[in-house]
Motif scaffolding. Sequence first.
Motif, mmCIF file in Angstrom:
data_model
loop_
_atom_site.group_PDB
_atom_site.id
_atom_site.type_symbol
_atom_site.label_atom_id
_atom_site.label_comp_id
_atom_site.label_asym_id
_atom_site.label_seq_id
_atom_site.Cartn_x
_atom_site.Cartn_y
_atom_site.Cartn_z
ATOM 1 N N TYR A 1 0.864 -1.181 0.000
ATOM 2 C CA TYR A 1 0.000 0.000 0.000
ATOM 3 C C TYR A 1 0.897 1.226 0.000
ATOM 4 C CZ TYR A 1 -3.968 -2.965 1.313
ATOM 5 O OH TYR A 1 -4.942 -3.932 1.338
ATOM 6 N N ALA A 2 0.458 2.247 -0.718
ATOM 7 C CA ALA A 2 1.210 3.506 -0.757
ATOM 8 C C ALA A 2 0.236 4.661 -0.849
ATOM 9 C CB ALA A 2 2.157 3.538 -1.952
ATOM 10 N N VAL A 3 0.621 5.771 -0.260
ATOM 11 C CA VAL A 3 -0.118 7.016 -0.450
ATOM 12 C C VAL A 3 0.779 7.931 -1.266
ATOM 13 C CG1 VAL A 3 -1.325 8.953 0.624
ATOM 14 C CG2 VAL A 3 -1.278 6.725 1.770
ATOM 15 N N VAL A 4 0.263 8.387 -2.403
ATOM 16 C CA VAL A 4 1.067 9.189 -3.328
ATOM 17 C C VAL A 4 0.479 10.575 -3.492
ATOM 18 C CG1 VAL A 4 1.767 7.115 -4.559
ATOM 19 C CG2 VAL A 4 -0.198 8.416 -5.395
ATOM 20 N N THR B 1 5.500 -2.930 -12.224
ATOM 21 C CA THR B 1 4.708 -2.579 -11.047
ATOM 22 C C THR B 1 3.255 -2.378 -11.458
ATOM 23 O OG1 THR B 1 6.611 -1.378 -10.116
ATOM 24 C CG2 THR B 1 4.451 -0.954 -9.133
ATOM 25 N N GLY B 2 2.335 -3.059 -10.773
ATOM 26 C CA GLY B 2 0.908 -2.851 -11.013
ATOM 27 C C GLY B 2 0.318 -2.014 -9.893
ATOM 28 N N TYR B 3 -0.694 -1.214 -10.205
ATOM 29 C CA TYR B 3 -1.309 -0.383 -9.163
ATOM 30 C C TYR B 3 -2.814 -0.246 -9.385
ATOM 31 C CZ TYR B 3 -1.755 3.411 -12.531
ATOM 32 O OH TYR B 3 -2.118 4.158 -13.630
ATOM 33 N N ARG B 4 -3.514 0.059 -8.307
ATOM 34 C CA ARG B 4 -4.954 0.317 -8.356
ATOM 35 C C ARG B 4 -5.286 1.364 -7.306
ATOM 36 N NH1 ARG B 4 -9.434 -1.748 -5.567
ATOM 37 N NH2 ARG B 4 -8.110 -3.202 -4.415
ATOM 38 N N LEU C 1 -3.033 3.785 -2.879
ATOM 39 C CA LEU C 1 -2.905 2.768 -3.911
ATOM 40 C C LEU C 1 -2.645 1.389 -3.325
ATOM 41 C CD1 LEU C 1 -0.423 4.515 -6.412
ATOM 42 C CD2 LEU C 1 -2.894 4.839 -6.225
ATOM 43 N N GLU C 2 -3.190 0.370 -3.995
ATOM 44 C CA GLU C 2 -2.795 -1.019 -3.745
ATOM 45 C C GLU C 2 -1.855 -1.391 -4.879
ATOM 46 O OE1 GLU C 2 -5.502 -4.358 -2.313
ATOM 47 O OE2 GLU C 2 -5.209 -4.857 -4.432
ATOM 48 N N ILE C 3 -0.723 -1.957 -4.551
ATOM 49 C CA ILE C 3 0.338 -2.183 -5.547
ATOM 50 C C ILE C 3 0.751 -3.648 -5.586
ATOM 51 C CG2 ILE C 3 2.745 -1.643 -6.111
ATOM 52 C CD1 ILE C 3 2.210 1.080 -4.665
ATOM 53 N N ASP C 4 0.840 -4.178 -6.801
ATOM 54 C CA ASP C 4 1.383 -5.520 -7.014
ATOM 55 C C ASP C 4 2.815 -5.372 -7.494
ATOM 56 O OD1 ASP C 4 -0.856 -7.283 -6.466
ATOM 57 O OD2 ASP C 4 -1.805 -6.415 -8.236
ATOM 58 N N LEU C 5 3.730 -5.949 -6.748
ATOM 59 C CA LEU C 5 5.146 -5.875 -7.107
ATOM 60 C C LEU C 5 5.510 -7.132 -7.892
ATOM 61 C CD1 LEU C 5 7.688 -4.086 -6.660
ATOM 62 C CD2 LEU C 5 8.227 -5.549 -4.715
ATOM 63 N N TYR C 6 5.559 -6.996 -9.211
ATOM 64 C CA TYR C 6 5.824 -8.155 -10.063
ATOM 65 C C TYR C 6 7.317 -8.486 -10.138
ATOM 66 C CZ TYR C 6 0.990 -7.605 -11.576
ATOM 67 O OH TYR C 6 -0.383 -7.503 -11.602
ATOM 68 N N THR C 7 8.167 -7.479 -10.019
ATOM 69 C CA THR C 7 9.612 -7.686 -9.932
ATOM 70 C C THR C 7 10.094 -6.912 -8.711
ATOM 71 O OG1 THR C 7 10.041 -5.793 -11.388
ATOM 72 C CG2 THR C 7 9.928 -7.966 -12.420
ATOM 73 N N GLN D 1 12.041 0.114 -6.482
ATOM 74 C CA GLN D 1 11.212 0.035 -7.688
ATOM 75 C C GLN D 1 9.909 0.821 -7.601
ATOM 76 O OE1 GLN D 1 10.570 -3.918 -9.386
ATOM 77 N NE2 GLN D 1 8.418 -3.420 -9.733
ATOM 78 N N ILE D 2 9.131 0.588 -6.549
ATOM 79 C CA ILE D 2 7.831 1.259 -6.429
ATOM 80 C C ILE D 2 8.013 2.770 -6.363
ATOM 81 C CG2 ILE D 2 5.842 1.596 -4.903
ATOM 82 C CD1 ILE D 2 6.133 -1.359 -4.102
ATOM 83 N N ARG D 3 8.983 3.195 -5.589
ATOM 84 C CA ARG D 3 9.204 4.632 -5.412
ATOM 85 C C ARG D 3 9.600 5.311 -6.723
ATOM 86 N NH1 ARG D 3 13.314 4.461 -0.490
ATOM 87 N NH2 ARG D 3 13.290 6.743 -0.770
#
Length: 237
Positions: free
Chosen positions: A110-113, A150-153, A164-170, A175-177
């Motif tokens: 989870y992230a707040v952007v 990176t996937g996000y919703r 955001l809910e984030i799927d870390l594929y690699t 990476q996410i940042r």
Amino acid sequence: MQDKSKVTTFKKPSKKHQPAGLSILYEDKDILVVDKVEGLLTMGTDREKHRTAHFLLNEYVKKGNPRAKNRVFIVHRLDRDTSGVLVFAKNEDAKQYLQEHWKEFSKVYYAVVAGKLQDKEGIITSYLVENKAKRMYSSQDPEQGKFSKTGYRVIKETSRCSLLEIDLYTGRKNQIRVHLSDKGNPVLGDKVYGQADRLSKRLALHAASLTIIHPVTKKEMSFKTEIPPYFKTLVKA
């Protein structure tokens, strides 16, 4: 929390016996899974060797006996300022198995952007490169860096920020940042890839869940934590 139908029952140690800054989610003779607070390193550096998850858990498994041979092995890392689920191995075989199969496991963050995202769901890809200053950046040249996905919703948004809910594929470094900064929506509190802001007092990034295959039983195990309450306060209207 783990799927109780697939694993043996585990009784968490009392708060008194848990290492500072770590909440033990699961433990058996092969793995140790914890929820790490923000501000705690995963492993030691030249400047800090003791205030780390690795050091504290080594002390924990020794149970007060400095001569004990028990120890934990690092499987993966979270940035110092990222909170959430971390798994450690308790022997070399478990470490090797988990690392060899790491790409196959599911990791959700989870992230707040900052700001609103035009596309409320999507995939971000690039080739991540590390410069001489140890800072990561994106390239579209496959010869330069390592492929990153990176996937996000968007779960919730306000006029100033989005959860955001984030799927870390690699699992590349930062990476996410980097990917969210590339979109123009850096993680709140990110002093490296974002900008100074007054909205967040910490890096608003949390490793919420991890699904693995147990190195010995070969059963699927999922470890989940809640969205940090602080994140919810950031996206209140």
